[in-house]
Design a protein around this motif. Sequence first.
Motif, PDB file in Angstrom:
ATOM      1  N   ASN A  25      -2.093  -3.290  -6.407  1.00  0.00           N
ATOM      2  CA  ASN A  25      -2.493  -2.440  -7.516  1.00  0.00           C
ATOM      3  C   ASN A  25      -2.117  -3.104  -8.832  1.00  0.00           C
ATOM      4  O   ASN A  25      -1.043  -3.668  -8.975  1.00  0.00           O
ATOM      5  CB  ASN A  25      -1.804  -1.088  -7.390  1.00  0.00           C
ATOM      6  CG  ASN A  25      -2.277  -0.373  -6.154  1.00  0.00           C
ATOM      7  OD1 ASN A  25      -3.423   0.003  -6.055  1.00  0.00           O
ATOM      8  ND2 ASN A  25      -1.377  -0.259  -5.165  1.00  0.00           N
ATOM      9  N   SER A  28      -6.964  -1.163  -8.421  1.00  0.00           N
ATOM     10  CA  SER A  28      -6.501  -2.152  -7.457  1.00  0.00           C
ATOM     11  C   SER A  28      -7.367  -3.396  -7.514  1.00  0.00           C
ATOM     12  O   SER A  28      -8.485  -3.382  -8.045  1.00  0.00           O
ATOM     13  CB  SER A  28      -6.563  -1.539  -6.058  1.00  0.00           C
ATOM     14  OG  SER A  28      -6.729  -2.542  -5.106  1.00  0.00           O
ATOM     15  N   CYS A  54      -3.293   4.429   0.407  1.00  0.00           N
ATOM     16  CA  CYS A  54      -3.748   3.795  -0.823  1.00  0.00           C
ATOM     17  C   CYS A  54      -3.967   2.304  -0.626  1.00  0.00           C
ATOM     18  O   CYS A  54      -3.478   1.723   0.334  1.00  0.00           O
ATOM     19  CB  CYS A  54      -2.744   4.034  -1.935  1.00  0.00           C
ATOM     20  SG  CYS A  54      -1.109   3.485  -1.527  1.00  0.00           S
ATOM     21  N   PRO A  55      -4.690   1.675  -1.559  1.00  0.00           N
ATOM     22  CA  PRO A  55      -4.965   0.236  -1.421  1.00  0.00           C
ATOM     23  C   PRO A  55      -3.764  -0.626  -1.790  1.00  0.00           C
ATOM     24  O   PRO A  55      -2.772  -0.132  -2.323  1.00  0.00           O
ATOM     25  CB  PRO A  55      -6.115   0.015  -2.407  1.00  0.00           C
ATOM     26  CG  PRO A  55      -5.976   1.096  -3.393  1.00  0.00           C
ATOM     27  CD  PRO A  55      -5.360   2.258  -2.701  1.00  0.00           C
ATOM     28  N   GLU A  56      -3.870  -1.906  -1.511  1.00  0.00           N
ATOM     29  CA  GLU A  56      -2.814  -2.856  -1.877  1.00  0.00           C
ATOM     30  C   GLU A  56      -3.151  -3.526  -3.197  1.00  0.00           C
ATOM     31  O   GLU A  56      -4.231  -3.353  -3.727  1.00  0.00           O
ATOM     32  CB  GLU A  56      -2.684  -3.918  -0.776  1.00  0.00           C
ATOM     33  CG  GLU A  56      -2.130  -3.362   0.508  1.00  0.00           C
ATOM     34  CD  GLU A  56      -1.907  -4.457   1.528  1.00  0.00           C
ATOM     35  OE1 GLU A  56      -2.365  -5.580   1.281  1.00  0.00           O
ATOM     36  OE2 GLU A  56      -1.281  -4.168   2.549  1.00  0.00           O
ATOM     37  N   ASN A  77       0.822  -1.198   0.000  1.00  0.00           N
ATOM     38  CA  ASN A  77       0.000   0.000   0.000  1.00  0.00           C
ATOM     39  C   ASN A  77       0.866   1.262   0.000  1.00  0.00           C
ATOM     40  O   ASN A  77       0.863   2.039   0.938  1.00  0.00           O
ATOM     41  CB  ASN A  77      -0.984  -0.010   1.169  1.00  0.00           C
ATOM     42  CG  ASN A  77      -0.262  -0.168   2.486  1.00  0.00           C
ATOM     43  OD1 ASN A  77       0.943  -0.437   2.505  1.00  0.00           O
ATOM     44  ND2 ASN A  77      -0.984   0.016   3.567  1.00  0.00           N
TER      45      ASN A  77
END
Lengths: 241, 841
Positions: free
Chosen positions: B61, B75, B57-59, B38
């Motif tokens: 991606n 993502s 941020c998300p993981e 992330n």
Amino acid sequence: MALPLSAGLTPTEVAFLCEMEMVTVIPRQRLESISLLSGPTPALRPPHRSPLPLWLALLLKRQRRANILPPPWLLPLSLERILKYETETSPETFSPPPPHPHPISARPSPSDSVSPPFLPSSTADAPAGYLPYHWLELGEILLEACPDDIPDSGRVRGLLRDLREVRMAKMRGSVSAVEGGGVMSLKGVGAMEVAEGRGFIVGVMDGLRKLGSSREVARREREEEGGAGGGDDEDEDMGFE
Amino acid sequence: MATTTQMRVRGRPAHTIGPTYLSYTPDGTKLVTVGSNNLFRVYKTGFDGEPTNIDDCPEQNMGVDSTNDFFVTGSEDGTVSKYSLESMSFDNFLMRCSLPIRDVSISRDGKWCAVASDELVVKIVRTNDTSSVMYLREQLKPVKHISFDPSSNYIALSCTDGLVYFYSLTGDEPELVHKVDGLIRTVETDEEISSRVAWHPDGRAFAAPTATRDIQVMSRGDWEKQRAFTGGHMGDITALAWSPNGAMLASAGKDRKIILWETKTQKILTTYDYADVMDIAWHPTKNLLSFTNSNGEVYIYNDFVPGDHAHLVKLGSQPAPFVHDPLSEISANARKPTVNGHKDVPHRGARRGSPDSLDDILGSEIMGDEDDFVVDDDGAGYALVNANGKRPNGDTDPFDGPLTKRRNQTWEPQYHESFQPGSTPWRGNRKYLCLNLIGFVWTVDQDTHNTVTVEFYDHEFHRDFHFTDTFLYDKACLNDNGTLFSCPANKDTPATIFYRPHETWTTRADWRTQLPKGEDITAISLNESFITVTTTANYVRVYTLFGIPYRVYRQKSSPTVTCASWRDYVLTLGNGPVGADGNTKLLCTILNIKRDEVCQNEDLVALPDGETVKSVFFSDNGDPCIYDSTGTLLTLLHWRTPSQATWIPLLDTKLLSRLASGRKTESYFPIAVADGKFHCIILKGGDQYPYFPRPLLSEFDFQIPLTLNPRPDSGDDEDDEPANEGDELKKLEGDFVLKSLLTAQHQDLIDSTKSSHSQRSALARMELEIDKTLLQMMAVECREGEERGMRALEMVTLMRDRSGKMIEAAGKVAERYGRAVLGEKIREVGEEKLLGVMDED
């Protein structure tokens, strides 16, 4: 009758008649005009198209002397349109036959009574989107003899099968209308379908008639008991059995 | 600099192990990488320190694309987020999907962002307004990669069913333009193998990795396979990127290699060994390439293109590798077209500074960027400078050279291009050299040579043949006697014509002749007695069938357009004086070679403004015919008498009843006029020329455009009766005009040649046919009513029959319908005619 055949034409006879239909060929070799009973054939000169009877076209095709041009109604797009008409637009009736190539006007003319296989309904100039009288036999014959000349012949084969099933279902369904005493319009039904359906429909009609007649007899008897006279129809009915 | 001495670039650990993607901003200042953890990293170009990190941020991606102001990531949790590059922080969510995102792509103008996920629908969302979304729904399986073409008018979707779907985004609704089968292999969305379509920067072609580990280029115009980059990779290709000017292509594969290809030659420039590369990005201007691998590492490779090829980076836009580039194909027109774009500009490198220039004295600290008041903050390019301190013309299209030049000049006439009747231009590596009623000739480009195949319709008379062609023939003619070929001049061989008879009783009958140096062939034609060649030097060269030069003369109108021939007659077309519409007028000359007579001298070809001739040929009766770009077939009447020639329309294909429904759009490729029919190939779907497999010939009856066409029957029976009468009359009128025309042509033929008895009797028959048509028309008129009597009488006066039998028959027709007055008048006309004939005698 001595012959074990039922009334009407057998499928082979229908197919034989169908071979008199005219189709358009693209010759691969020259061939002078041949005098046939039906009149002289056009002289063949590649690559000019010419109309020939189906049997002759098949003969030339088998000898690799000509290619047969599939009629426009046998193309996938046209068959799809007909199938859509049969299943969605008008799920009750058959799709209409092609319009008569000779305009039928108020004045009677000798061309009015011309019927298949003497109509040019399967040449390259035939209208697309209508099934002619000999559609099933012609389609099957062409698919068997010249699948290489028909674009997307696999799809055409599938569509023909679909159409046949849809229309046979209608044919069988028409019996229920007959039961009520009504008559279903057979406009647009092909030769092979008539030949195929004849056995079934005549059988059902016959069975219905018998059932009806026994009921009728019972009713008459009751009436006779009641004192009313008349029953000369009975003998006629019995005569068939 | 050889590859061995290069310093191996060290990977920068950017993310944790897992798929990693990267994107350069269009101005090239920043490089954004996303990976499985992330964290996003933004590297500044030319700055080797720690990158800027974005945490929130998300993981996992799976895709990133950027503009100068923001970047978009997708993502596996199904979110597409937009991040600002200015504040280096999260902006907003563009979209949420229920399934993992697989690819994101931003259109070049930055207004639209396309998102591919494991869902079946690909969505295109507006980057500044998440409520406006376009949906692409035609594909049947999830899409793995998406890519906008450079103009953002098209988008290519690499679907997991092994098809590439092309949508047009020009209309209100996206529209499926084409599906390409057999280009990419079927790859699941979560695999590392790529099936991405990479658009060449010139937008006319794209490249995609194939199942055979090659990279195939395909043109967008005709969806034809063009050059391929082959034999490089031993493993499946995982990433693909064109250099920003299109001069090179970088590809990475499972064979742990990155290969740099040259576009023009499709040769390998150099190979690097890097494993597990997942994504490649070129710097927009510099010799710098960055790539990521599945270990989460980012490599920023300065001087990626080795020194001896480094000039390729600096070139202007380069054309895509076509087999036969439609734009660079030089027509055989005498006037050399202005040089396209920067194609021939040699690379000179950066200019050395002039001695004691202000720049040198003051140094870049003073004159340099620091106090430059123009800051290129929107990437529009006005502050970009190249090595010479000038603004580059990078935005210009490599092919707009002639257009802009034309605009600068005051005015230039438009010429009719020269063409070979019955041939098609190159499409892919194939081309028809000749299509006619005898057979067809086609050629296949095999890089070093061509293979020419000649096939006949009549398999009994002629045998098909094919041969390997080292001369690269580009024109051909075919008739019953032989085949004629011609090849253009190139560096060391002059233009050559080659004739090969089909049948021979000597050991060697084919011959070859070379034209003088500097002369090129514009068109060739072949008939039973002569071979005609028109050249760029405006000569018309006539040879006999066995190569004896028979006549050479200079064509009066130039540049030449094309030629056709029939027996002893040669027809040449040339550009004449300029007409009012700015186009040159097309002039036609017909010559009898044997008798040395001019039939038509520089006669105008009747063409509407701005239109041109598509094909010219003689009919089987020996009448010249042209097919023009409006789709009209015209024939020349009375062409044997000087200045008597008139062009008569035989058929207007736009008025054909098959097109009357308005649903079909098709055009026609003319082949021949024979047997009173127009033979052509029907082209569907906007095609201009026939292609393989060879389509069937179709034939149409002539139909002189006279009145509004009768509508095709719509099936309502009520209207049929009255319409039929009118239609019948119209049809008869058409027949009358057509038969009169054909009779006139036949009459000409008989007058000017030694006519046979059968020809003369055919003429008598044709005249009789005209009278019969008139009689039928009269019968219709009589049936219609008494009040149409004058029209009926006029028809009787038009009759040609001199014996009076036809007029007698007309009288009988009138009698049958009980038109007594008309019958009386017809008898009077008949008597007058008979008397008149006697007077003449």
